[in-house]
Motif scaffolding. Sequence first.
Motif, PDB file in Angstrom:
ATOM      1  N   HIS A  25       0.822  -1.217   0.000  1.00 42.92           N
ATOM      2  CA  HIS A  25       0.000   0.000   0.000  1.00 42.92           C
ATOM      3  C   HIS A  25       0.853   1.263   0.000  1.00 42.92           C
ATOM      4  CE1 HIS A  25      -3.629  -2.282   0.418  1.00 42.92           C
ATOM      5  NE2 HIS A  25      -3.326  -2.734   1.617  1.00 42.92           N
ATOM      6  N   CYS A  26       2.097   1.136   0.372  1.00 39.64           N
ATOM      7  CA  CYS A  26       3.001   2.281   0.472  1.00 39.64           C
ATOM      8  C   CYS A  26       3.633   2.633  -0.875  1.00 39.64           C
ATOM      9  CB  CYS A  26       4.078   1.972   1.506  1.00 39.64           C
ATOM     10  SG  CYS A  26       5.313   3.251   1.741  1.00 39.64           S
ATOM     11  N   ILE A  61       9.823  -1.063   4.581  1.00 35.78           N
ATOM     12  CA  ILE A  61       9.530   0.249   5.181  1.00 35.78           C
ATOM     13  C   ILE A  61       8.088   0.310   5.650  1.00 35.78           C
ATOM     14  CG2 ILE A  61       9.301   2.717   4.677  1.00 35.78           C
ATOM     15  CD1 ILE A  61      11.739   2.344   2.763  1.00 35.78           C
ATOM     16  N   HIS A  62       7.151  -0.106   4.810  1.00 37.61           N
ATOM     17  CA  HIS A  62       5.734  -0.080   5.183  1.00 37.61           C
ATOM     18  C   HIS A  62       5.468  -1.022   6.356  1.00 37.61           C
ATOM     19  CE1 HIS A  62       1.454   0.451   4.853  1.00 37.61           C
ATOM     20  NE2 HIS A  62       1.252  -0.821   4.537  1.00 37.61           N
ATOM     21  N   ASN A  63       6.060  -2.204   6.305  1.00 37.41           N
ATOM     22  CA  ASN A  63       5.870  -3.161   7.392  1.00 37.41           C
ATOM     23  C   ASN A  63       6.339  -2.566   8.725  1.00 37.41           C
ATOM     24  OD1 ASN A  63       5.108  -6.013   8.077  1.00 37.41           O
ATOM     25  ND2 ASN A  63       7.203  -5.997   8.848  1.00 37.41           N
ATOM     26  N   ALA A  64       7.479  -1.896   8.727  1.00 40.56           N
ATOM     27  CA  ALA A  64       7.989  -1.272   9.951  1.00 40.56           C
ATOM     28  C   ALA A  64       7.087  -0.127  10.406  1.00 40.56           C
ATOM     29  CB  ALA A  64       9.414  -0.774   9.728  1.00 40.56           C
ATOM     30  N   ARG A  65       6.624   0.684   9.469  1.00 44.38           N
ATOM     31  CA  ARG A  65       5.771   1.834   9.811  1.00 44.38           C
ATOM     32  C   ARG A  65       4.480   1.415  10.497  1.00 44.38           C
ATOM     33  NH1 ARG A  65       6.124   5.294   4.270  1.00 44.38           N
ATOM     34  NH2 ARG A  65       8.137   6.261   4.677  1.00 44.38           N
ATOM     35  N   ILE A  66       3.914   0.277  10.095  1.00 48.03           N
ATOM     36  CA  ILE A  66       2.637  -0.132  10.682  1.00 48.03           C
ATOM     37  C   ILE A  66       2.820  -1.060  11.886  1.00 48.03           C
ATOM     38  CG2 ILE A  66       1.402   0.187   8.506  1.00 48.03           C
ATOM     39  CD1 ILE A  66       1.277  -2.935   8.376  1.00 48.03           C
ATOM     40  N   PRO A  70       9.013  -8.068  12.506  1.00 47.91           N
ATOM     41  CA  PRO A  70      10.215  -7.969  11.668  1.00 47.91           C
ATOM     42  C   PRO A  70      10.361  -9.118  10.665  1.00 47.91           C
ATOM     43  CG  PRO A  70      10.747  -7.479  13.945  1.00 47.91           C
ATOM     44  CD  PRO A  70       9.328  -7.966  13.930  1.00 47.91           C
ATOM     45  N   LEU A  71       9.896 -10.307  11.012  1.00 49.34           N
ATOM     46  CA  LEU A  71       9.971 -11.455  10.111  1.00 49.34           C
ATOM     47  C   LEU A  71       8.609 -11.785   9.487  1.00 49.34           C
ATOM     48  CD1 LEU A  71      12.346 -13.745  12.206  1.00 49.34           C
ATOM     49  CD2 LEU A  71      12.933 -12.227  10.300  1.00 49.34           C
ATOM     50  N   SER A  72       7.756 -10.793   9.377  1.00 50.30           N
ATOM     51  CA  SER A  72       6.402 -10.975   8.856  1.00 50.30           C
ATOM     52  C   SER A  72       6.397 -11.653   7.496  1.00 50.30           C
ATOM     53  CB  SER A  72       5.708  -9.617   8.727  1.00 50.30           C
ATOM     54  OG  SER A  72       4.456  -9.751   8.085  1.00 50.30           O
ATOM     55  N   GLN A  73       5.469 -12.589   7.323  1.00 47.27           N
ATOM     56  CA  GLN A  73       5.261 -13.212   6.014  1.00 47.27           C
ATOM     57  C   GLN A  73       4.810 -12.185   4.979  1.00 47.27           C
ATOM     58  OE1 GLN A  73       5.702 -16.552   4.956  1.00 47.27           O
ATOM     59  NE2 GLN A  73       6.887 -16.573   6.839  1.00 47.27           N
ATOM     60  N   HIS A  74       4.245 -11.070   5.430  1.00 48.62           N
ATOM     61  CA  HIS A  74       3.810 -10.018   4.505  1.00 48.62           C
ATOM     62  C   HIS A  74       4.986  -9.414   3.732  1.00 48.62           C
ATOM     63  CE1 HIS A  74      -0.481  -9.663   5.338  1.00 48.62           C
ATOM     64  NE2 HIS A  74      -0.203  -9.833   6.628  1.00 48.62           N
TER      65      HIS A  74
END
Length: 134
Positions: A25-26, A61-66, A70-74
């Motif tokens: 989305h970012c 970057i988006h994963n960290a912002r939300i 840290p090891l998200s499958q996303h």
Amino acid sequence: MNHFSEINWDCARWPNFHPGEFACHCCGELILLPEHFDHIQAVRRLVGKPIQINSAHRCAIHNARIGGAPLSQHKQIAFDINLADHDKEQLLQACRDVGFHGFGFYSTFLHVDLGRSREWWTEGGKKIWTGVRF
């Protein structure tokens, strides 16, 4: 990594989805992982109605912002499926039947992925790791 508009999307293979639905989305970044798209398309066929994806791929970057793990499958691809207009049990069973094995249970969506086998649910916004299902 490519922007979703640069992906060679197979409309015949994944007719119920558009690559933009799976992109970050970012920034619009998308990793082309056909096996994952095959799985979510199979879920769509089993439930017989549209599936709205809240989140799929996230750039780092988006994963960290939300506040994503840290090891998200996303960071590769996972699917947060909106539960509106779905029977939770039917949707969960369809996801199990097609081979997803990572499940996160939230009040408004179901997280599914092809990572290691695990289940969790949230209570009051806090993640609680467990084997409990809907």
